[in-house]
Design a protein around this motif. Structure first.
Motif, PDB file in Angstrom:
ATOM      1  N   LEU A  75       0.837  -1.197   0.000  1.00 46.12           N
ATOM      2  CA  LEU A  75       0.000   0.000   0.000  1.00 46.12           C
ATOM      3  C   LEU A  75       0.870   1.244   0.000  1.00 46.12           C
ATOM      4  O   LEU A  75       1.815   1.360   0.780  1.00 46.12           O
ATOM      5  CB  LEU A  75      -0.924   0.006   1.217  1.00 46.12           C
ATOM      6  CG  LEU A  75      -2.038  -1.040   1.240  1.00 46.12           C
ATOM      7  CD1 LEU A  75      -2.866  -0.897   2.510  1.00 46.12           C
ATOM      8  CD2 LEU A  75      -2.935  -0.911   0.024  1.00 46.12           C
ATOM      9  N   ASP A  76       0.554   2.178  -0.868  1.00 44.04           N
ATOM     10  CA  ASP A  76       1.356   3.377  -1.071  1.00 44.04           C
ATOM     11  C   ASP A  76       0.476   4.598  -0.822  1.00 44.04           C
ATOM     12  O   ASP A  76      -0.513   4.818  -1.530  1.00 44.04           O
ATOM     13  CB  ASP A  76       1.902   3.381  -2.509  1.00 44.04           C
ATOM     14  CG  ASP A  76       2.816   4.555  -2.796  1.00 44.04           C
ATOM     15  OD1 ASP A  76       4.041   4.367  -2.738  1.00 44.04           O
ATOM     16  OD2 ASP A  76       2.291   5.641  -3.089  1.00 44.04           O
ATOM     17  N   SER A  77       0.825   5.383   0.185  1.00 43.83           N
ATOM     18  CA  SER A  77      -0.019   6.516   0.571  1.00 43.83           C
ATOM     19  C   SER A  77      -0.099   7.576  -0.510  1.00 43.83           C
ATOM     20  O   SER A  77      -1.141   8.209  -0.701  1.00 43.83           O
ATOM     21  CB  SER A  77       0.490   7.138   1.877  1.00 43.83           C
ATOM     22  OG  SER A  77       0.205   6.303   2.971  1.00 43.83           O
ATOM     23  N   ARG A  78       0.994   7.788  -1.236  1.00 38.39           N
ATOM     24  CA  ARG A  78       0.955   8.812  -2.279  1.00 38.39           C
ATOM     25  C   ARG A  78       0.035   8.411  -3.424  1.00 38.39           C
ATOM     26  O   ARG A  78      -0.677   9.253  -3.986  1.00 38.39           O
ATOM     27  CB  ARG A  78       2.374   9.095  -2.785  1.00 38.39           C
ATOM     28  CG  ARG A  78       3.217   9.875  -1.797  1.00 38.39           C
ATOM     29  CD  ARG A  78       4.671   9.883  -2.191  1.00 38.39           C
ATOM     30  NE  ARG A  78       5.252   8.533  -2.114  1.00 38.39           N
ATOM     31  CZ  ARG A  78       6.467   8.215  -2.525  1.00 38.39           C
ATOM     32  NH1 ARG A  78       7.223   9.141  -3.081  1.00 38.39           N
ATOM     33  NH2 ARG A  78       6.922   6.990  -2.393  1.00 38.39           N
ATOM     34  N   ALA A  79       0.013   7.133  -3.759  1.00 36.43           N
ATOM     35  CA  ALA A  79      -0.915   6.664  -4.785  1.00 36.43           C
ATOM     36  C   ALA A  79      -2.356   6.848  -4.319  1.00 36.43           C
ATOM     37  O   ALA A  79      -3.226   7.298  -5.088  1.00 36.43           O
ATOM     38  CB  ALA A  79      -0.641   5.200  -5.114  1.00 36.43           C
ATOM     39  N   LEU A  80      -2.625   6.505  -3.061  1.00 37.61           N
ATOM     40  CA  LEU A  80      -3.971   6.680  -2.516  1.00 37.61           C
ATOM     41  C   LEU A  80      -4.384   8.153  -2.538  1.00 37.61           C
ATOM     42  O   LEU A  80      -5.530   8.490  -2.855  1.00 37.61           O
ATOM     43  CB  LEU A  80      -4.027   6.149  -1.088  1.00 37.61           C
ATOM     44  CG  LEU A  80      -3.816   4.637  -0.914  1.00 37.61           C
ATOM     45  CD1 LEU A  80      -3.725   4.283   0.571  1.00 37.61           C
ATOM     46  CD2 LEU A  80      -4.926   3.847  -1.578  1.00 37.61           C
ATOM     47  N   VAL A  81      -3.445   9.029  -2.204  1.00 34.82           N
ATOM     48  CA  VAL A  81      -3.718  10.469  -2.202  1.00 34.82           C
ATOM     49  C   VAL A  81      -4.079  10.959  -3.603  1.00 34.82           C
ATOM     50  O   VAL A  81      -5.065  11.675  -3.794  1.00 34.82           O
ATOM     51  CB  VAL A  81      -2.505  11.235  -1.636  1.00 34.82           C
ATOM     52  CG1 VAL A  81      -2.493  12.682  -2.088  1.00 34.82           C
ATOM     53  CG2 VAL A  81      -2.503  11.163  -0.108  1.00 34.82           C
ATOM     54  N   LEU A  82      -3.298  10.576  -4.594  1.00 31.08           N
ATOM     55  CA  LEU A  82      -3.559  11.034  -5.960  1.00 31.08           C
ATOM     56  C   LEU A  82      -4.890  10.495  -6.473  1.00 31.08           C
ATOM     57  O   LEU A  82      -5.643  11.208  -7.156  1.00 31.08           O
ATOM     58  CB  LEU A  82      -2.418  10.616  -6.879  1.00 31.08           C
ATOM     59  CG  LEU A  82      -1.090  11.333  -6.645  1.00 31.08           C
ATOM     60  CD1 LEU A  82       0.014  10.717  -7.502  1.00 31.08           C
ATOM     61  CD2 LEU A  82      -1.214  12.831  -6.939  1.00 31.08           C
ATOM     62  N   LEU A  83      -5.175   9.244  -6.163  1.00 29.27           N
ATOM     63  CA  LEU A  83      -6.438   8.663  -6.592  1.00 29.27           C
ATOM     64  C   LEU A  83      -7.625   9.362  -5.950  1.00 29.27           C
ATOM     65  O   LEU A  83      -8.588   9.752  -6.633  1.00 29.27           O
ATOM     66  CB  LEU A  83      -6.445   7.168  -6.252  1.00 29.27           C
ATOM     67  CG  LEU A  83      -5.775   6.267  -7.284  1.00 29.27           C
ATOM     68  CD1 LEU A  83      -5.194   5.023  -6.637  1.00 29.27           C
ATOM     69  CD2 LEU A  83      -6.779   5.883  -8.370  1.00 29.27           C
ATOM     70  N   ARG A  84      -7.567   9.557  -4.645  1.00 37.86           N
ATOM     71  CA  ARG A  84      -8.703  10.161  -3.963  1.00 37.86           C
ATOM     72  C   ARG A  84      -8.882  11.628  -4.353  1.00 37.86           C
ATOM     73  O   ARG A  84     -10.015  12.098  -4.505  1.00 37.86           O
ATOM     74  CB  ARG A  84      -8.558  10.023  -2.445  1.00 37.86           C
ATOM     75  CG  ARG A  84      -8.649   8.583  -1.962  1.00 37.86           C
ATOM     76  CD  ARG A  84      -8.945   8.501  -0.482  1.00 37.86           C
ATOM     77  NE  ARG A  84     -10.274   9.045  -0.175  1.00 37.86           N
ATOM     78  CZ  ARG A  84     -10.790   9.099   1.049  1.00 37.86           C
ATOM     79  NH1 ARG A  84     -10.081   8.636   2.076  1.00 37.86           N
ATOM     80  NH2 ARG A  84     -11.994   9.600   1.250  1.00 37.86           N
ATOM     81  N   GLU A  85      -7.804  12.346  -4.525  1.00 39.46           N
ATOM     82  CA  GLU A  85      -7.919  13.751  -4.936  1.00 39.46           C
ATOM     83  C   GLU A  85      -8.612  13.862  -6.291  1.00 39.46           C
ATOM     84  O   GLU A  85      -9.520  14.687  -6.476  1.00 39.46           O
ATOM     85  CB  GLU A  85      -6.526  14.389  -4.995  1.00 39.46           C
ATOM     86  CG  GLU A  85      -6.552  15.843  -5.432  1.00 39.46           C
ATOM     87  CD  GLU A  85      -5.159  16.447  -5.545  1.00 39.46           C
ATOM     88  OE1 GLU A  85      -5.045  17.534  -6.152  1.00 39.46           O
ATOM     89  OE2 GLU A  85      -4.193  15.848  -5.039  1.00 39.46           O
ATOM     90  N   THR A  86      -8.201  13.044  -7.239  1.00 42.05           N
ATOM     91  CA  THR A  86      -8.774  13.118  -8.582  1.00 42.05           C
ATOM     92  C   THR A  86     -10.217  12.634  -8.595  1.00 42.05           C
ATOM     93  O   THR A  86     -11.086  13.258  -9.220  1.00 42.05           O
ATOM     94  CB  THR A  86      -7.930  12.279  -9.560  1.00 42.05           C
ATOM     95  OG1 THR A  86      -6.593  12.768  -9.557  1.00 42.05           O
ATOM     96  CG2 THR A  86      -8.494  12.356 -10.970  1.00 42.05           C
TER      97      THR A  86
END
Length: 395
Positions: A75-86
């Motif tokens: 699990l990668d927090s930065r990937a989760l952040v980019l996905l949720r923001e978009t």
């Protein structure tokens, strides 16, 4: 002019918080998210639709590790952040559906045994199973130690009795990660996690909770609900730490969801200001409008930097195997500032729209309702203030 199909700026992808894998993810997600058209009048049907679309699009693969069909090794927090923001920029309900797949299965990723991970995680990544995280109770929200739900070992099974409330995906989930007291006098050290399938005998998920921004929420009632010993998730009485570890992964992503909504409100405000004419000029020509837009942009960017920093700190800690600074405080700052800033930005966007800003069906009107819950769930602003304050006092 509407901002309905305007993508958020990609300038932030050049920041040093992200690497090439994150940039590739974001650039692929942007056109996909803008192309989706989901009827969201029925929130439960819409969430099912979003889970299936996100699974088919491959985006739910970022909710689980590569060993179980995930896109990345862990699990990668930065990937989760980019996905949720978009996703939140385009549809807060799409963000909700994505986030709950990750949060609802996160404890299995962290502490599940091999058979539990094999049974649930691949199905979550495909969108074949809908996940839910059941921690809160009527008298135990922020105070998890006050949990009243009991799990008793009968010798042949674990028997669960009690209630959980404010459970996202309640009533539509295929399984629930449930936390219950296995030591009634143990406080936070007496809690254990369990995986409970939605069709378990003794589980009633029919009690819906209606809220101002439609989301599938329910109260779960467990009455002599027996689950096999193999349903225990993680260590006996280790449930509190497991719940906090799970929430820690996703706390920065809550900030990202607020950030996406704030970016959308700013885009809507800019589009409206450029097209709305009054007194022989556009609204954008007034200095007061320009000043408000300047405030909104600064609030968005400050929240973005705190959000990206928190996600980067968490990922660096995972990469190095040791804490990278005070991640918990950084995540609390991000969650607090992003949600509070987004509320202010969206309020200013509504005000800038005038009467049309409160008209049902306008994007800024729905954002005004959508953002409010983010200042409460997964740790209310006041809880984040306490976390940050204690960190500051520790030095």
């Amino acid at each position: 002019m509407s901002a309905s199909k305007v993508d958020p700026s990609t300038a932030h992808l050049a920041l040093p918080f992200f690497d090439d894998a994150h940039r590739e993810l974001a650039r692929g997600l942007l056109p996909w998210a803008a192309a989706q058209d989901v009827d969201e009048r029925d929130d439960r049907a819409a969430c099912r639709d979003w889970v299936k679309r996100l699974g088919n699009g491959g985006w739910l693969r970022y909710c689980v590790p590569a060993a179980f069909g995930g896109a990345l090794e862990k699990l990668d927090s930065r990937a989760l952040v980019l996905l949720r923001e978009t996703l939140a920029f385009h549809s807060p309900l799409a963000d909700f559906a994505f986030a709950m797949q990750g949060l609802g299965s996160g404890a299995i990723t962290l502490a599940g045994n091999a058979s539990q991970q094999a049974e649930y995680l691949s199905a979550v990544a495909r969108g074949d199973k809908i996940a839910a995280f059941a921690l809160s109770e009527p008298e135990a929200g922020s105070d998890v130690g006050a949990m009243a739900m009991q799990a008793v070992d009968t010798g042949t099974a674990w028997r669960l009795d009690g209630a959980k409330t404010w459970i996202s995906n309640g009533g539509i989930a295929d399984f629930y990660c449930v936390f219950a007291k296995t030591d009634p006098n143990g406080g936070t050290r007496g809690i254990t996690a369990f995986i409970v399938d939605a069709d378990a005998k003794g589980l009633d998920t029919s009690e819906r909770i209606e809220v101002m921004a439609p989301h599938p929420l329910a109260t779960l009632r467990f009455g002599a609900c027996d689950v096999p010993h193999g349903a225990q998730l993680g260590e006996l009485n280790g449930g509190f730490k497991l719940a906090m570890r799970t929430l820690d992964i996703f706390r920065a992503s809550v900030a990202a969801a607020a950030l996406g909504m704030a970016r959308r409100a700013l885009s809507e405000a800019i589009a409206h200001a450029k097209s709305r004419r009054m007194f022989g000029q556009t609204l954008a020509d007034f200095q007061l409008t320009q000043a408000k837009l300047g405030d909104m942009a600064a609030l968005v960017d400050s929240a973005a930097l705190l959000t990206y920093r928190a996600a980067w700190m968490r990922d660096e800690g995972e990469r190095t195997g040791k804490p990278f600074g005070d991640y918990t405080a950084a995540a609390a700052m991000a969650k607090m500032c992003a949600t509070e800033n987004a509320q202010r930005v969206i309020d200013m966007a509504v005000q800038m729209h005038g009467g049309s800003g409160v008209q049902v069906g306008m994007k800024v009107e729905s954002l005004y309702r959508d953002i409010r819950a983010l200042r409460i769930y997964e740790g209310a602003t006041e809880v984040q203030q306490l976390i940050i304050g204690k960190s500051v006092l520790r030095g």
